[in-house]
Design a protein around this motif. Structure first.
Motif, PDB file in Angstrom:
ATOM      1  N   ALA A 272       0.826  -1.210   0.000  1.00  0.00           N
ATOM      2  CA  ALA A 272       0.000   0.000   0.000  1.00  0.00           C
ATOM      3  C   ALA A 272       0.858   1.255   0.000  1.00  0.00           C
ATOM      4  O   ALA A 272       0.506   2.260  -0.638  1.00  0.00           O
ATOM      5  CB  ALA A 272      -0.934  -0.015   1.210  1.00  0.00           C
ATOM      6  N   ALA A 273       1.972   1.229   0.710  1.00  0.00           N
ATOM      7  CA  ALA A 273       2.860   2.395   0.752  1.00  0.00           C
ATOM      8  C   ALA A 273       3.444   2.683  -0.626  1.00  0.00           C
ATOM      9  O   ALA A 273       3.589   3.842  -1.027  1.00  0.00           O
ATOM     10  CB  ALA A 273       3.976   2.165   1.765  1.00  0.00           C
ATOM     11  N   LEU A 274       3.772   1.641  -1.365  1.00  0.00           N
ATOM     12  CA  LEU A 274       4.250   1.838  -2.735  1.00  0.00           C
ATOM     13  C   LEU A 274       3.158   2.429  -3.613  1.00  0.00           C
ATOM     14  O   LEU A 274       3.409   3.301  -4.447  1.00  0.00           O
ATOM     15  CB  LEU A 274       4.730   0.502  -3.322  1.00  0.00           C
ATOM     16  N   CYS A 275       1.930   1.969  -3.420  1.00  0.00           N
ATOM     17  CA  CYS A 275       0.802   2.422  -4.236  1.00  0.00           C
ATOM     18  C   CYS A 275       0.604   3.925  -4.141  1.00  0.00           C
ATOM     19  O   CYS A 275       0.369   4.588  -5.162  1.00  0.00           O
ATOM     20  CB  CYS A 275      -0.459   1.681  -3.796  1.00  0.00           C
ATOM     21  N   VAL A 276       0.708   4.500  -2.941  1.00  0.00           N
ATOM     22  CA  VAL A 276       0.375   5.924  -2.778  1.00  0.00           C
ATOM     23  C   VAL A 276       1.442   6.850  -3.360  1.00  0.00           C
ATOM     24  O   VAL A 276       1.214   8.047  -3.488  1.00  0.00           O
ATOM     25  CB  VAL A 276       0.136   6.297  -1.299  1.00  0.00           C
ATOM     26  N   THR A 277       2.588   6.301  -3.741  1.00  0.00           N
ATOM     27  CA  THR A 277       3.643   7.138  -4.322  1.00  0.00           C
ATOM     28  C   THR A 277       3.461   7.328  -5.819  1.00  0.00           C
ATOM     29  O   THR A 277       4.277   8.003  -6.460  1.00  0.00           O
ATOM     30  CB  THR A 277       5.033   6.528  -4.068  1.00  0.00           C
ATOM     31  N   ARG A 278       2.370   6.765  -6.379  1.00  0.00           N
ATOM     32  CA  ARG A 278       2.135   6.817  -7.818  1.00  0.00           C
ATOM     33  C   ARG A 278       0.695   7.258  -8.078  1.00  0.00           C
ATOM     34  O   ARG A 278      -0.187   6.984  -7.278  1.00  0.00           O
ATOM     35  CB  ARG A 278       2.355   5.431  -8.449  1.00  0.00           C
ATOM     36  N   PRO A 279       0.435   7.892  -9.220  1.00  0.00           N
ATOM     37  CA  PRO A 279      -0.935   8.306  -9.518  1.00  0.00           C
ATOM     38  C   PRO A 279      -1.807   7.142  -9.976  1.00  0.00           C
ATOM     39  O   PRO A 279      -1.319   6.160 -10.534  1.00  0.00           O
ATOM     40  CB  PRO A 279      -0.755   9.336 -10.636  1.00  0.00           C
ATOM     41  N   GLY A 280      -3.120   7.290  -9.730  1.00  0.00           N
ATOM     42  CA  GLY A 280      -4.078   6.305 -10.225  1.00  0.00           C
ATOM     43  C   GLY A 280      -4.323   5.191  -9.234  1.00  0.00           C
ATOM     44  O   GLY A 280      -3.715   5.116  -8.159  1.00  0.00           O
ATOM     45  N   ALA A 281      -5.243   4.295  -9.599  1.00  0.00           N
ATOM     46  CA  ALA A 281      -5.573   3.157  -8.746  1.00  0.00           C
ATOM     47  C   ALA A 281      -4.861   1.912  -9.270  1.00  0.00           C
ATOM     48  O   ALA A 281      -3.758   1.587  -8.838  1.00  0.00           O
ATOM     49  CB  ALA A 281      -7.080   2.954  -8.701  1.00  0.00           C
ATOM     50  N   SER A 282      -5.456   1.208 -10.239  1.00  0.00           N
ATOM     51  CA  SER A 282      -4.839  -0.019 -10.741  1.00  0.00           C
ATOM     52  C   SER A 282      -3.456   0.241 -11.325  1.00  0.00           C
ATOM     53  O   SER A 282      -2.565  -0.615 -11.247  1.00  0.00           O
ATOM     54  CB  SER A 282      -5.744  -0.671 -11.789  1.00  0.00           C
ATOM     55  N   THR A 283      -3.256   1.417 -11.909  1.00  0.00           N
ATOM     56  CA  THR A 283      -1.964   1.725 -12.521  1.00  0.00           C
ATOM     57  C   THR A 283      -0.848   1.894 -11.502  1.00  0.00           C
ATOM     58  O   THR A 283       0.334   1.838 -11.849  1.00  0.00           O
ATOM     59  CB  THR A 283      -2.067   3.018 -13.355  1.00  0.00           C
ATOM     60  N   SER A 284      -1.198   2.114 -10.237  1.00  0.00           N
ATOM     61  CA  SER A 284      -0.187   2.383  -9.210  1.00  0.00           C
ATOM     62  C   SER A 284       0.184   1.156  -8.397  1.00  0.00           C
ATOM     63  O   SER A 284       1.085   1.221  -7.553  1.00  0.00           O
ATOM     64  CB  SER A 284      -0.702   3.474  -8.266  1.00  0.00           C
ATOM     65  N   MET A 285      -0.483   0.045  -8.623  1.00  0.00           N
ATOM     66  CA  MET A 285      -0.315  -1.117  -7.756  1.00  0.00           C
ATOM     67  C   MET A 285       0.981  -1.860  -8.053  1.00  0.00           C
ATOM     68  O   MET A 285       1.291  -2.141  -9.205  1.00  0.00           O
ATOM     69  CB  MET A 285      -1.530  -2.045  -7.893  1.00  0.00           C
ATOM     70  N   PRO A 286       1.744  -2.197  -7.002  1.00  0.00           N
ATOM     71  CA  PRO A 286       3.068  -2.784  -7.221  1.00  0.00           C
ATOM     72  C   PRO A 286       3.015  -4.265  -7.561  1.00  0.00           C
ATOM     73  O   PRO A 286       2.059  -4.974  -7.234  1.00  0.00           O
ATOM     74  CB  PRO A 286       3.756  -2.568  -5.878  1.00  0.00           C
ATOM     75  N   TYR A 287       4.079  -4.719  -8.200  1.00  0.00           N
ATOM     76  CA  TYR A 287       4.270  -6.136  -8.485  1.00  0.00           C
ATOM     77  C   TYR A 287       5.053  -6.782  -7.347  1.00  0.00           C
ATOM     78  O   TYR A 287       5.739  -6.120  -6.567  1.00  0.00           O
ATOM     79  CB  TYR A 287       4.995  -6.313  -9.814  1.00  0.00           C
ATOM     80  N   ARG A 288       4.978  -8.096  -7.270  1.00  0.00           N
ATOM     81  CA  ARG A 288       5.572  -8.829  -6.151  1.00  0.00           C
ATOM     82  C   ARG A 288       7.048  -8.490  -5.910  1.00  0.00           C
ATOM     83  O   ARG A 288       7.433  -8.267  -4.751  1.00  0.00           O
ATOM     84  CB  ARG A 288       5.397 -10.337  -6.369  1.00  0.00           C
ATOM     85  N   PRO A 289       7.908  -8.449  -6.939  1.00  0.00           N
ATOM     86  CA  PRO A 289       9.309  -8.127  -6.651  1.00  0.00           C
ATOM     87  C   PRO A 289       9.486  -6.766  -5.978  1.00  0.00           C
ATOM     88  O   PRO A 289      10.374  -6.616  -5.129  1.00  0.00           O
ATOM     89  CB  PRO A 289       9.961  -8.156  -8.045  1.00  0.00           C
ATOM     90  N   GLU A 290       8.643  -5.794  -6.335  1.00  0.00           N
ATOM     91  CA  GLU A 290       8.725  -4.483  -5.690  1.00  0.00           C
ATOM     92  C   GLU A 290       8.352  -4.560  -4.220  1.00  0.00           C
ATOM     93  O   GLU A 290       8.979  -3.909  -3.369  1.00  0.00           O
ATOM     94  CB  GLU A 290       7.794  -3.485  -6.386  1.00  0.00           C
ATOM     95  N   ILE A 291       7.329  -5.348  -3.918  1.00  0.00           N
ATOM     96  CA  ILE A 291       6.902  -5.484  -2.516  1.00  0.00           C
ATOM     97  C   ILE A 291       8.003  -6.194  -1.709  1.00  0.00           C
ATOM     98  O   ILE A 291       8.327  -5.790  -0.591  1.00  0.00           O
ATOM     99  CB  ILE A 291       5.588  -6.280  -2.424  1.00  0.00           C
ATOM    100  N   GLU A 292       8.582  -7.225  -2.296  1.00  0.00           N
ATOM    101  CA  GLU A 292       9.634  -7.964  -1.592  1.00  0.00           C
ATOM    102  C   GLU A 292      10.839  -7.059  -1.301  1.00  0.00           C
ATOM    103  O   GLU A 292      11.512  -7.230  -0.285  1.00  0.00           O
ATOM    104  CB  GLU A 292      10.076  -9.153  -2.430  1.00  0.00           C
ATOM    105  N   ASP A 293      11.118  -6.122  -2.193  1.00  0.00           N
ATOM    106  CA  ASP A 293      12.273  -5.248  -2.030  1.00  0.00           C
ATOM    107  C   ASP A 293      12.011  -4.049  -1.121  1.00  0.00           C
ATOM    108  O   ASP A 293      12.935  -3.322  -0.750  1.00  0.00           O
ATOM    109  CB  ASP A 293      12.752  -4.732  -3.394  1.00  0.00           C
ATOM    110  N   ALA A 294      10.715  -3.785  -0.819  1.00  0.00           N
ATOM    111  CA  ALA A 294      10.370  -2.579  -0.046  1.00  0.00           C
ATOM    112  C   ALA A 294      10.830  -2.676   1.403  1.00  0.00           C
ATOM    113  O   ALA A 294      10.937  -3.765   1.955  1.00  0.00           O
ATOM    114  CB  ALA A 294       8.853  -2.383  -0.108  1.00  0.00           C
TER     115      ALA A 294
END
Length: 294
Positions: A272-294
């Motif tokens: 969720a923290a990654l999501c709010v750093t980007r505009p939009g809803a579905s377009t802002s949702m992170p992929y698994r490797p990004e979540i693992e690296d956060a």
């Protein structure tokens, strides 16, 4: 076996970015307009699929260009849309103003979502194969109840996001395993402003509750466990649209993988923290490797 089934809404988000949201009767000048595939159901499906879940979607899009784009967005994220209906008339839309702090105000028009009043052919059979059913309240309540009842018959974990907030019948709450309101929805449901007290009140009706608290993180309470509070990493928010749905989708994946609740909450919070750093809803949702690296 399908890991996660989402019974929920699909909307095209019509998003305006402005310095602030207008007051009643006021006109403000915006700086940008976007159309972004969304809807709480579709958002949770996309979030869960990008987080690594096997996901199928039940709901409806309209027989219009928005419907085609909504279906394509789900499929491009790896969501099974075989039971996503196409209804006559327009797709659902959400009209959103996002301010410079990343906050937003919305008006949702149900469109095709309003035609989903009950489970259709094949829907219960799909739910039976799932480990988790995700529900929200942007479909008619009769459909939500039908889905929850089907999940209960087949011992499928049911997670309900009570948004938009409204009074919920006891029979629906009796079929819910995990309730995930934000702090405002929890207050609406209970009449109690304090999140901890609201959570304790909700435990009289459901066995587990996670209250999302925006920048303050989340609070988990259960009848048979100690409360857990999870903070949010410090980020600069751009657009909070879809953050709650990202949290729920990622949480469903983590719990489906057998992670303990504290670990699952931390993982969902990172998404969720990654999501709010980007505009939009579905377009802002992170992929698994990004979540693992956060």
């Amino acid at each position: 076996m399908t890991g996660i089934v989402v019974l929920g809404s699909t909307n095209m988000d019509l998003v305006v970015y402005a310095a602030r949201t207008p007051k009643l009767g006021e006109t403000v000048t915006g700086r940008e307009f976007r159309t972004v595939p969304g809807g709480k159901g579709a958002n949770q499906a996309v979030a869960a699929a990008r987080a690594g879940g096997e996901v199928a979607m039940i709901g409806a899009v309209g027989a219009d260009g928005y419907g085609e784009r909504l279906r394509h967005t789900l499929e491009a994220s790896g969501v099974d849309t075989d039971l996503l209906r196409t209804a006559e008339g327009p797709s659902g839309t959400a009209h959103i103003v996002v301010d410079d702090e990343g906050g937003n105000a919305k008006v949702v028009i149900p469109g095709a979502n309003g035609t989903v009043t009950e489970l259709g052919p094949g829907d219960e059979a799909l739910i039976e194969t799932a480990g988790t059913l995700l529900l929200q309240l942007e479909l008619p309540l009769s459909a939500v109840q039908s889905g929850a009842d089907a999940a209960r018959r087949h011992a499928v974990r049911t997670v309900l996001t009570p948004s938009p907030a409204q009074p919920l019948p006891p029979e629906l709450l009796a079929a819910v395993d995990l309730l995930v309101p934000n702090e405002h929805e929890a207050a609406t449901l209970t009449g109690v402003a304090d999140p901890r007290s609201a959570a304790e009140s909700l435990l009289r009706q459901v066995p587990e509750v996670v209250i999302t608290l925006g920048a303050a993180g989340s609070l988990y309470v259960a009848r048979d466990a100690e409360p857990v509070r999870v903070p949010v990493p410090r980020v600069t928010p751009v657009d909070r649209t879809g953050a709650g749905d990202t949290f729920v989708g990622a949480l469903a994946v983590a719990l489906g993988e057998g992670r303990p609740m504290p670990d699952a909450l931390r993982w969902a919070t990172a998404a969720a923290a990654l999501c709010v750093t980007r505009p939009g809803a579905s377009t802002s949702m992170p992929y698994r490797p990004e979540i693992e690296d956060a």
